[in-house]
Scaffold this motif. Structure first.
Motif, PDB file in Angstrom:
ATOM      1  N   ILE A   1      47.188  86.187  49.398  1.00 38.42           N
ATOM      2  CA  ILE A   1      46.207  86.125  50.495  1.00 38.42           C
ATOM      3  C   ILE A   1      46.893  86.141  51.868  1.00 38.42           C
ATOM      4  CG2 ILE A   1      45.870  83.624  50.821  1.00 38.42           C
ATOM      5  CD1 ILE A   1      43.045  86.196  50.395  1.00 38.42           C
ATOM      6  N   ALA A   2      48.103  85.609  51.953  1.00 39.28           N
ATOM      7  CA  ALA A   2      48.805  85.583  53.239  1.00 39.28           C
ATOM      8  C   ALA A   2      49.104  86.991  53.742  1.00 39.28           C
ATOM      9  CB  ALA A   2      50.094  84.772  53.129  1.00 39.28           C
ATOM     10  N   GLN A   3      49.214  87.957  52.839  1.00 38.23           N
ATOM     11  CA  GLN A   3      49.492  89.341  53.222  1.00 38.23           C
ATOM     12  C   GLN A   3      48.217  90.145  53.482  1.00 38.23           C
ATOM     13  OE1 GLN A   3      51.254  88.384  49.983  1.00 38.23           O
ATOM     14  NE2 GLN A   3      52.639  87.418  51.414  1.00 38.23           N
TER      15      GLN A   3
ATOM     16  N   VAL B   1      39.729  85.532  44.855  1.00 34.33           N
ATOM     17  CA  VAL B   1      41.137  85.134  44.918  1.00 34.33           C
ATOM     18  C   VAL B   1      41.683  84.629  43.578  1.00 34.33           C
ATOM     19  CG1 VAL B   1      41.065  84.700  47.399  1.00 34.33           C
ATOM     20  CG2 VAL B   1      40.603  82.815  45.829  1.00 34.33           C
ATOM     21  N   ARG B   2      40.965  84.917  42.503  1.00 31.34           N
ATOM     22  CA  ARG B   2      41.465  84.540  41.176  1.00 31.34           C
ATOM     23  C   ARG B   2      42.571  85.511  40.752  1.00 31.34           C
ATOM     24  NH1 ARG B   2      36.505  84.839  37.511  1.00 31.34           N
ATOM     25  NH2 ARG B   2      36.183  86.674  38.804  1.00 31.34           N
ATOM     26  N   SER B   3      43.237  85.184  39.655  1.00 37.41           N
ATOM     27  CA  SER B   3      44.290  86.059  39.136  1.00 37.41           C
ATOM     28  C   SER B   3      43.659  87.372  38.659  1.00 37.41           C
ATOM     29  CB  SER B   3      45.000  85.378  37.958  1.00 37.41           C
ATOM     30  OG  SER B   3      44.138  85.371  36.825  1.00 37.41           O
ATOM     31  N   PRO B   4      44.461  88.446  38.591  1.00 35.83           N
ATOM     32  CA  PRO B   4      43.921  89.721  38.093  1.00 35.83           C
ATOM     33  C   PRO B   4      43.270  89.594  36.712  1.00 35.83           C
ATOM     34  CG  PRO B   4      46.010  90.101  39.167  1.00 35.83           C
ATOM     35  CD  PRO B   4      45.818  88.588  39.110  1.00 35.83           C
ATOM     36  N   ASN B   5      43.840  88.761  35.820  1.00 29.19           N
ATOM     37  CA  ASN B   5      43.243  88.595  34.491  1.00 29.19           C
ATOM     38  C   ASN B   5      41.879  87.920  34.569  1.00 29.19           C
ATOM     39  OD1 ASN B   5      45.198  89.899  33.031  1.00 29.19           O
ATOM     40  ND2 ASN B   5      46.328  88.034  32.533  1.00 29.19           N
ATOM     41  N   GLU B   6      41.773  86.896  35.420  1.00 28.13           N
ATOM     42  CA  GLU B   6      40.479  86.231  35.596  1.00 28.13           C
ATOM     43  C   GLU B   6      39.465  87.219  36.176  1.00 28.13           C
ATOM     44  OE1 GLU B   6      40.876  81.712  36.892  1.00 28.13           O
ATOM     45  OE2 GLU B   6      42.278  83.003  37.983  1.00 28.13           O
ATOM     46  N   PHE B   7      39.907  87.995  37.153  1.00 29.76           N
ATOM     47  CA  PHE B   7      39.037  88.978  37.804  1.00 29.76           C
ATOM     48  C   PHE B   7      38.511  89.978  36.779  1.00 29.76           C
ATOM     49  CE2 PHE B   7      38.433  92.901  40.372  1.00 29.76           C
ATOM     50  CZ  PHE B   7      37.550  92.415  41.328  1.00 29.76           C
ATOM     51  N   LYS B   8      39.430  90.477  35.914  1.00 33.46           N
ATOM     52  CA  LYS B   8      39.038  91.455  34.890  1.00 33.46           C
ATOM     53  C   LYS B   8      38.050  90.866  33.896  1.00 33.46           C
ATOM     54  CE  LYS B   8      43.295  94.082  34.902  1.00 33.46           C
ATOM     55  NZ  LYS B   8      44.611  93.503  34.657  1.00 33.46           N
ATOM     56  N   SER B   9      38.101  89.556  33.699  1.00 34.94           N
ATOM     57  CA  SER B   9      37.226  88.933  32.700  1.00 34.94           C
ATOM     58  C   SER B   9      35.773  88.868  33.171  1.00 34.94           C
ATOM     59  CB  SER B   9      37.727  87.535  32.329  1.00 34.94           C
ATOM     60  OG  SER B   9      37.469  86.629  33.382  1.00 34.94           O
ATOM     61  N   GLY B  10      35.527  89.193  34.426  1.00 29.80           N
ATOM     62  CA  GLY B  10      34.158  89.229  34.948  1.00 29.80           C
ATOM     63  C   GLY B  10      34.135  88.867  36.416  1.00 29.80           C
ATOM     64  N   HIS B  11      33.576  89.777  37.233  1.00 25.40           N
ATOM     65  CA  HIS B  11      33.517  89.536  38.670  1.00 25.40           C
ATOM     66  C   HIS B  11      32.274  90.177  39.263  1.00 25.40           C
ATOM     67  CE1 HIS B  11      35.666  93.378  38.214  1.00 25.40           C
ATOM     68  NE2 HIS B  11      35.013  93.733  39.312  1.00 25.40           N
ATOM     69  N   ILE B  12      31.970  89.790  40.493  1.00 23.29           N
ATOM     70  CA  ILE B  12      30.852  90.369  41.226  1.00 23.29           C
ATOM     71  C   ILE B  12      31.260  91.783  41.642  1.00 23.29           C
ATOM     72  CG2 ILE B  12      29.408  90.137  43.299  1.00 23.29           C
ATOM     73  CD1 ILE B  12      30.055  87.060  43.111  1.00 23.29           C
TER      74      ILE B  12
ATOM     75  N   GLN C   1      43.664  79.657  55.026  1.00 19.92           N
ATOM     76  CA  GLN C   1      44.755  80.547  55.436  1.00 19.92           C
ATOM     77  C   GLN C   1      44.214  81.714  56.263  1.00 19.92           C
ATOM     78  OE1 GLN C   1      47.694  81.761  52.487  1.00 19.92           O
ATOM     79  NE2 GLN C   1      47.140  80.011  51.214  1.00 19.92           N
ATOM     80  N   LEU C   2      43.110  82.295  55.816  1.00 17.79           N
ATOM     81  CA  LEU C   2      42.522  83.434  56.527  1.00 17.79           C
ATOM     82  C   LEU C   2      41.999  83.021  57.898  1.00 17.79           C
ATOM     83  CD1 LEU C   2      40.764  85.074  53.483  1.00 17.79           C
ATOM     84  CD2 LEU C   2      42.619  86.104  54.809  1.00 17.79           C
ATOM     85  N   LYS C   3      41.404  81.834  57.957  1.00 16.10           N
ATOM     86  CA  LYS C   3      40.876  81.351  59.242  1.00 16.10           C
ATOM     87  C   LYS C   3      42.016  81.200  60.246  1.00 16.10           C
ATOM     88  CE  LYS C   3      37.899  78.004  61.434  1.00 16.10           C
ATOM     89  NZ  LYS C   3      36.980  76.912  61.313  1.00 16.10           N
TER      90      LYS C   3
END
Length: 103
Positions: A51-53, A29-40, A77-79
């Protein structure tokens, strides 16, 4: 009835690493830039602001962010929407497994 104290399951990054990540839905749920900087690798980027959508598989979801704060908000929110959701405590700060992306 809405409660501010919605209890969300949580696990550590070590426990996440012991899961078969190909068998779970992992939302970052990080920003796209954070995600691009390294993710699983298996993570799908759904920023907290969107996330609400989120409409997806109602099977067990795992939610991660950088530290565990945003993912906890997202998990609540998801729960409320009926998802079986688990927060990843410590987030990417604690993750020692492989990541893709970044420099």
């Amino acid at each position: 009835m809405f409660s501010l104290f919605t209890k969300v399951k949580s696990i550590s990054t070590t426990e996440l690493a012991n899961q078969n990540l190909n068998q779970v839905v992992l939302l970052d749920v990080r920003s796209p830039n954070e995600f691009k900087s390294g993710h699983i690798r298996q993570a799908k980027n759904v920023p907290l602001s969107k996330i609400a959508q989120y409409e997806g598989n109602r099977n067990e979801l795992y939610v991660i962010c950088q530290s565990g704060m945003r993912s906890k908000q997202a998990a609540k929110q998801l729960k409320k929407k009926g998802y079986d959701v688990t927060n990843i405590r410590g987030g990417m700060n604690q993750w020692s497994g492989k990541v893709i992306g970044g420099k």
